[in-house]
Scaffold this motif. Structure first.
Motif, PDB file in Angstrom:
ATOM      1  N   MET A 162       0.819  -1.214   0.000  1.00  0.00           N
ATOM      2  CA  MET A 162       0.000   0.000   0.000  1.00  0.00           C
ATOM      3  C   MET A 162       0.857   1.270   0.000  1.00  0.00           C
ATOM      4  SD  MET A 162      -2.936  -1.371  -0.131  1.00  0.00           S
ATOM      5  CE  MET A 162      -3.973   0.051   0.057  1.00  0.00           C
ATOM      6  N   GLY A 163       2.178   1.095  -0.143  1.00  0.00           N
ATOM      7  CA  GLY A 163       3.076   2.243  -0.229  1.00  0.00           C
ATOM      8  C   GLY A 163       3.633   2.721   1.100  1.00  0.00           C
ATOM      9  N   PHE A 164       3.393   1.976   2.177  1.00  0.00           N
ATOM     10  CA  PHE A 164       3.941   2.359   3.491  1.00  0.00           C
ATOM     11  C   PHE A 164       5.261   1.631   3.695  1.00  0.00           C
ATOM     12  CE2 PHE A 164      -0.643   3.037   3.963  1.00  0.00           C
ATOM     13  CZ  PHE A 164      -0.638   4.366   4.346  1.00  0.00           C
ATOM     14  N   ASN A 165       6.352   2.333   3.387  1.00  0.00           N
ATOM     15  CA  ASN A 165       7.684   1.737   3.407  1.00  0.00           C
ATOM     16  C   ASN A 165       8.514   2.138   4.612  1.00  0.00           C
ATOM     17  OD1 ASN A 165       7.453   0.435   0.789  1.00  0.00           O
ATOM     18  ND2 ASN A 165       7.373   2.514  -0.007  1.00  0.00           N
ATOM     19  N   LEU A 166       7.958   2.977   5.476  1.00  0.00           N
ATOM     20  CA  LEU A 166       8.707   3.487   6.626  1.00  0.00           C
ATOM     21  C   LEU A 166       7.897   3.272   7.896  1.00  0.00           C
ATOM     22  CD1 LEU A 166      11.267   5.133   7.480  1.00  0.00           C
ATOM     23  CD2 LEU A 166       9.847   7.180   7.280  1.00  0.00           C
TER      24      LEU A 166
ATOM     25  N   LEU B  37       4.349   5.075   7.394  1.00  0.00           N
ATOM     26  CA  LEU B  37       4.465   6.217   6.493  1.00  0.00           C
ATOM     27  C   LEU B  37       5.047   5.783   5.154  1.00  0.00           C
ATOM     28  CD1 LEU B  37       6.053   8.352   9.283  1.00  0.00           C
ATOM     29  CD2 LEU B  37       3.795   8.782   8.316  1.00  0.00           C
ATOM     30  N   PRO B  38       4.815   6.557   4.106  1.00  0.00           N
ATOM     31  CA  PRO B  38       5.379   6.176   2.812  1.00  0.00           C
ATOM     32  C   PRO B  38       6.891   6.399   2.739  1.00  0.00           C
ATOM     33  CG  PRO B  38       4.121   8.214   2.611  1.00  0.00           C
ATOM     34  CD  PRO B  38       3.917   7.701   4.007  1.00  0.00           C
ATOM     35  N   ASN B  39       7.364   7.466   3.400  1.00  0.00           N
ATOM     36  CA  ASN B  39       8.781   7.842   3.291  1.00  0.00           C
ATOM     37  C   ASN B  39       9.100   8.904   4.341  1.00  0.00           C
ATOM     38  OD1 ASN B  39       7.612  10.238   2.266  1.00  0.00           O
ATOM     39  ND2 ASN B  39       7.690   9.407   0.189  1.00  0.00           N
ATOM     40  N   ILE B  40      10.320   9.402   4.328  1.00  0.00           N
ATOM     41  CA  ILE B  40      10.745  10.385   5.327  1.00  0.00           C
ATOM     42  C   ILE B  40       9.970  11.695   5.176  1.00  0.00           C
ATOM     43  CG2 ILE B  40      12.691  11.407   4.070  1.00  0.00           C
ATOM     44  CD1 ILE B  40      12.743  10.323   7.768  1.00  0.00           C
ATOM     45  N   GLU B  41       9.582  12.039   3.973  1.00  0.00           N
ATOM     46  CA  GLU B  41       8.764  13.237   3.774  1.00  0.00           C
ATOM     47  C   GLU B  41       7.405  13.061   4.453  1.00  0.00           C
ATOM     48  OE1 GLU B  41      10.365  11.686   1.200  1.00  0.00           O
ATOM     49  OE2 GLU B  41      11.923  13.186   0.813  1.00  0.00           O
ATOM     50  N   GLY B  42       6.877  11.839   4.420  1.00  0.00           N
ATOM     51  CA  GLY B  42       5.631  11.537   5.116  1.00  0.00           C
ATOM     52  C   GLY B  42       5.779  11.721   6.616  1.00  0.00           C
TER      53      GLY B  42
END
Length: 163
Positions: A62-66, A113-118
């Motif tokens: 679902m795009g949650f890589n973090l 979260l998707p990434n560090i920006e998230g």
């Protein structure tokens, strides 16, 4: 705490692995009639042993890589601040676990979260809703176990002691 026999443990173990397992399949596996198996499962639900049944979704798909573990030191310890903080955290859908702790950290929040920006968006959102003294975040680098399964107790034998 409930007393569980060997059949109870087998039923609960089967359901934890796959809640879609049919009652007939569970009954066959544990050596009960379908009706007797259904009654045990119903009893577990009525007693709150089984809280619900869910479908587990792969977060990465679902795009949650973090995964972030956010440690919070409270700005104050009043009931009003605690309620405001709790409402703020619970309003953020990326929060998947949230606990009040004893010790030097007051709360820990697990966030997908998707990434560090998230994470930056999450952080700004949280700190805009409530005053926090200190935030310390750790990011998961490797995952070795991720389960919702509860460790099941040893079943009791006929004498009432652990088998």
């Amino acid at each position: 705490m409930h007393d569980f026999d060997t059949i109870d443990i087998k039923i609960l173990s089967t359901l934890q692995r796959d809640a879609n397992t049919t009652i007939k399949d569970i009954a066959d596996k544990v050596g009960l009639s379908t009706n007797a198996c259904w009654k045990r499962i119903k009893s577990f639900e009525d007693k709150g042993v089984i809280k619900g049944r869910v479908t587990l979704i792969n977060a990465r798909s679902m795009g949650f890589n973090l995964i972030a573990f956010v440690n919070i030191k409270a700005a104050e310890h009043s009931e009003e601040w605690n309620e405001t903080f709790k409402k703020a955290v619970l309003s953020i859908p990326q929060v998947i676990e949230f606990y009040r702790l004893s010790g030097s950290v007051d709360y820990i929040i697990k966030v997908l979260l998707p990434n560090i920006e998230g994470f930056e968006i999450f952080y700004k959102l949280l700190t805009s809703k409530v005053k926090i003294v200190e935030v310390s975040t750790s990011f998961a680098v490797s995952e070795f176990r991720n389960t919702s399964a509860v460790p099941l107790p040893l079943p009791l034998n006929a004498t009432g002691s652990a088998a």
